[in-house]
Design an enzyme around this catalytic site. Structure first.
Site, PDB file in Angstrom:
ATOM      1  N   ASP A  32       0.804  -1.227   0.000  1.00 22.29           N
ATOM      2  CA  ASP A  32       0.000   0.000   0.000  1.00 22.29           C
ATOM      3  C   ASP A  32       0.830   1.268   0.000  1.00 22.29           C
ATOM      4  OD1 ASP A  32      -2.671  -0.624   2.371  1.00 22.29           O
ATOM      5  OD2 ASP A  32      -2.622  -0.672   0.188  1.00 22.29           O
ATOM      6  N   LYS A  80      -3.184   3.398  -2.839  1.00 23.54           N
ATOM      7  CA  LYS A  80      -4.356   4.228  -3.091  1.00 23.54           C
ATOM      8  C   LYS A  80      -4.091   5.553  -2.419  1.00 23.54           C
ATOM      9  CE  LYS A  80      -7.053   1.033  -1.229  1.00 23.54           C
ATOM     10  NZ  LYS A  80      -8.253   0.420  -0.694  1.00 23.54           N
ATOM     11  N   MET A 129      -8.397   9.678   8.685  1.00 23.29           N
ATOM     12  CA  MET A 129      -8.848  10.203   7.378  1.00 23.29           C
ATOM     13  C   MET A 129      -9.780  11.400   7.544  1.00 23.29           C
ATOM     14  SD  MET A 129      -9.736   6.528   5.665  1.00 23.29           S
ATOM     15  CE  MET A 129     -10.452   5.863   7.148  1.00 23.29           C
TER      16      MET A 129
HETATM   17  N1  SAH Z   1      -5.017   0.611   8.633  1.00 23.81           N
HETATM   18  C1  SAH Z   1      -4.457   1.900   8.939  1.00 23.81           C
HETATM   19  C2  SAH Z   1      -5.398   3.033   8.622  1.00 23.81           C
HETATM   20  C3  SAH Z   1      -5.640   3.202   7.159  1.00 23.81           C
HETATM   21  S1  SAH Z   1      -6.725   4.521   6.833  1.00 23.81           S
HETATM   22  C4  SAH Z   1      -4.061   1.929  10.409  1.00 23.81           C
HETATM   23  O1  SAH Z   1      -4.342   0.999  11.145  1.00 23.81           O
HETATM   24  O2  SAH Z   1      -3.430   2.912  10.818  1.00 23.81           O
HETATM   25  C5  SAH Z   1      -5.606   5.794   6.394  1.00 23.81           C
HETATM   26  C6  SAH Z   1      -5.560   6.846   7.475  1.00 23.81           C
HETATM   27  O3  SAH Z   1      -4.742   6.400   8.543  1.00 23.81           O
HETATM   28  C7  SAH Z   1      -4.919   8.149   7.054  1.00 23.81           C
HETATM   29  O4  SAH Z   1      -5.841   8.980   6.388  1.00 23.81           O
HETATM   30  C8  SAH Z   1      -4.543   8.739   8.378  1.00 23.81           C
HETATM   31  O5  SAH Z   1      -5.637   9.272   9.032  1.00 23.81           O
HETATM   32  C9  SAH Z   1      -4.110   7.494   9.146  1.00 23.81           C
HETATM   33  N2  SAH Z   1      -2.669   7.262   9.105  1.00 23.81           N
HETATM   34  C10 SAH Z   1      -2.039   6.154   8.693  1.00 23.81           C
HETATM   35  N3  SAH Z   1      -0.718   6.271   8.881  1.00 23.81           N
HETATM   36  C11 SAH Z   1      -0.516   7.464   9.447  1.00 23.81           C
HETATM   37  C12 SAH Z   1       0.627   8.166   9.916  1.00 23.81           C
HETATM   38  N4  SAH Z   1       1.852   7.648   9.835  1.00 23.81           N
HETATM   39  N5  SAH Z   1       0.449   9.384  10.468  1.00 23.81           N
HETATM   40  C13 SAH Z   1      -0.771   9.933  10.596  1.00 23.81           C
HETATM   41  N6  SAH Z   1      -1.870   9.321  10.155  1.00 23.81           N
HETATM   42  C14 SAH Z   1      -1.755   8.106   9.602  1.00 23.81           C
END
Ligand code: SAH
Length: 506
Positions: free
Chosen positions: A36, A58, A173
């Site tokens: 991803d 994505k 998000m």
């Molecule tokens: N499965 C992932 C979430 C995916 S949705 C998890 O468990 O973290 C994608 C969202 O995750 C982004 O829009 C943001 O809000 C958050 N996100 C993922 N990685 C991030 C990071 N390193 N810093 C801040 N937000 C993050």
């Protein structure tokens, strides 16, 4: 045919150290890795070199790989008997559509396992210094999507219940809907003074945090042009960051530091820089190669039983000497009775990796120091072996011979310019480097050789750091300005001098 399997693996939030041991084990088994946008690409190095790597990233507005296609790809690969790792940012089951992928695998009767990951909210909280729960402030925690399925309306979140029932709320998000989120929370009873933090690129060198309140954060985000991926933390616990902040206030945080030493040696130095918060960017300007001939070194190794002293002036010399000892079917026992002198503690450490303790460690980290130590011991008529780099200074041979020693000084290794001038040029040209480090004279010479006449233009005002007086002298010879020289001439001191420089608000 081999039965296929799909591992849905959480890659963690960005810092590659935050993948689980089990997740890493899965990567090491993979035939194919399907990954991803938010999974750190360096994790791919864990997969076998010949494993296929398929990017299905994505990004908002750029869905070049729709979810149905990803799911179909996983099914096809597994049916072809592959070990598939589906690597997802954070945790696969937290807003990661891992649920949908697992359902498709289950209904197709394909074997799968789910390996959890550190979800970004948990990780961002830790790295920003915000305890998600704290007995004095809150006992409840909610993870909420700030970007629902576009077909649904935001209002399908039950704001009335959510706003006041849960102490700490974390929105994933949510940047595009930040204004609505804050308005709804306030409208449904949350105080406008409630502390809020927006954290982007958490756990990476690009981590940024804005703190404010439900009333102020929208304007702060707008004026800082604060972009996703980011999380929004809402709750009293956010205020604890002021006293618990540890990650982004380290002295070198956010600084991109160029490491020019050999690939083999850059690992430990990079780790030291990273511990101080820097992002180490490795672009070796020197590559170690075998000497033109081993004849002299082999002959000297044959004479080890009569050799009184072995002098080693760098970790490279240590490695080259022991590698050759092995080729000659010998091991450390060949050094029985020989006194081993080294130029400084790092060389002593390198020696220790072969199970040997240095007898003499020069105090001033330079060849001159080793000479002084040996002269004190008395070297007249002693046999000394000094395996060295092809273009080494000859002070050791000269001074010890003058004192009556019989010195054998075979070339144990050479070096050459690697073919990465373009990479180096691009890094500097694109402003991707905040500091350059030189850990030996040879790295300075090669750096200039790789960049040619443009060197000073490309460097501009980028501060340059020297490990010690010899390296500095070479820098001066090339008209390079030295931001700081470390004392003593060690990597630890070099990291300290960078830290001091940047702490003084440069
Ligand atoms: N499965 C992932 C979430 C995916 S949705 C998890 O468990 O973290 C994608 C969202 O995750 C982004 O829009 C943001 O809000 C958050 N996100 C993922 N990685 C991030 C990071 N390193 N810093 C801040 N937000 C993050």
């Amino acid at each position: 045919m081999k039965q296929g399997i799909v591992y849905l693996v959480g890659a963690g939030p960005g810092d590659p150290g935050l993948i689980t041991v089990k997740g890493r084990d899965c990567l090491q088994l993979a035939d194919v890795v399907v990954y991803d946008y938010l999974s750190n690409p360096c994790l791919l190095e864990q997969a076998p070199a010949d494993a296929e790597r398929i990017y299905v990233g994505k990004r908002k507005g750029m869905h070049h790989y729709p979810q149905e296609k990803i799911t179909a790809l996983l099914l096809d690969l597994a049916r072809a008997g592959k070990v598939v790792v589906r690597l997802k940012g954070g945790d696969p089951f937290v807003f990661g559509r891992g649920g949908e992928e697992a359902q498709a695998l289950a209904s197709a009767g394909i074997r799968f396992e789910i390996v959890p990951g550190v979800t970004s909210a948990v990780a961002a909280a830790a790295y920003a210094g915000i305890p998600m729960t704290h007995r004095d402030f809150t006992t409840t925690l909610g993870l909420v999507t700030g970007h629902e399925d576009p077909a649904k309306k935001m209002s399908s979140l039950n704001w009335e219940k959510l706003s006041t029932a849960v102490g700490t709320l974390v929105f994933y998000m949510g940047m595009a809907n930040l204004e609505t989120i804050c308005e709804q929370l306030i409208a449904h009873g949350r105080s406008p003074k409630t502390p809020v933090a927006a954290i982007r690129w958490a756990t990476t060198p690009k981590q940024e945090t804005l703190t404010g309140t439900l009333a102020t954060i929208v304007e702060q985000v707008r004026s800082a042009d604060f972009k996703p991926p980011a999380l929004i933390f809402v709750g009293e616990v956010v205020a604890l960051r002021e006293s618990l902040r540890w990650f982004d206030n380290r002295p070198l945080f956010g600084k991109r530091v160029l490491v020019t030493r050999t690939a083999a040696q850059s690992g430990s130095f990079s780790a030291q820089l990273e511990a101080a918060g820097a992002e180490a960017i490795c672009c070796p300007v020197i590559e170690i190669t075998p000497p033109p001939s081993y004849a002299e070194l082999d002959a000297a190794i044959g004479r080890l039983p009569e050799t009184d002293y072995l002098v080693l002036t760098s970790a490279n010399a240590v490695d080259a000497f022991f590698a050759r000892l092995k080729v000659d079917n010998k091991d450390v026992r060949a050094l029985y009775g020989t006194i081993v002198a080294v130029v400084g503690p790092k060389t002593a450490d390198a020696l220790q990796r072969y199970g040997l303790q240095a007898d003499l460690v020069a105090a001033d980290f330079r060849a001159e120091g080793v000479v002084a130590e040996l002269l004190q011991h008395g070297v007249a008529d002693k046999r000394i072996l000094y395996p060295h780099a092809e273009l080494a200074r000859d002070i050791i041979t000269r001074e010890l011979t003058a004192a009556g020693a019989r010195v054998a000084a075979p070339v144990a290794y050479s070096s050459r310019l690697p073919a990465n001038g373009e990479t180096l040029r691009a890094l500097l040209q694109n402003g991707e480097i905040d500091a350059v480090t030189f850990t030996a004279s040879s790295t300075v010479d090669n750096f200039i050789a790789l960049l040619g006449e443009d060197a000073s233009k490309l460097l501009g005002t980028t501060p340059l750091f020297s490990i010690g007086p010899l390296t500095s002298a070479t820098m001066v010879r090339h008209n390079l300005k030295i931001a700081a020289e470390s004392t003593p001439s060690t990597l630890d001191a070099l990291v300290d001098s960078l830290s001091n420089y940047f702490t003084k608000a440069h």
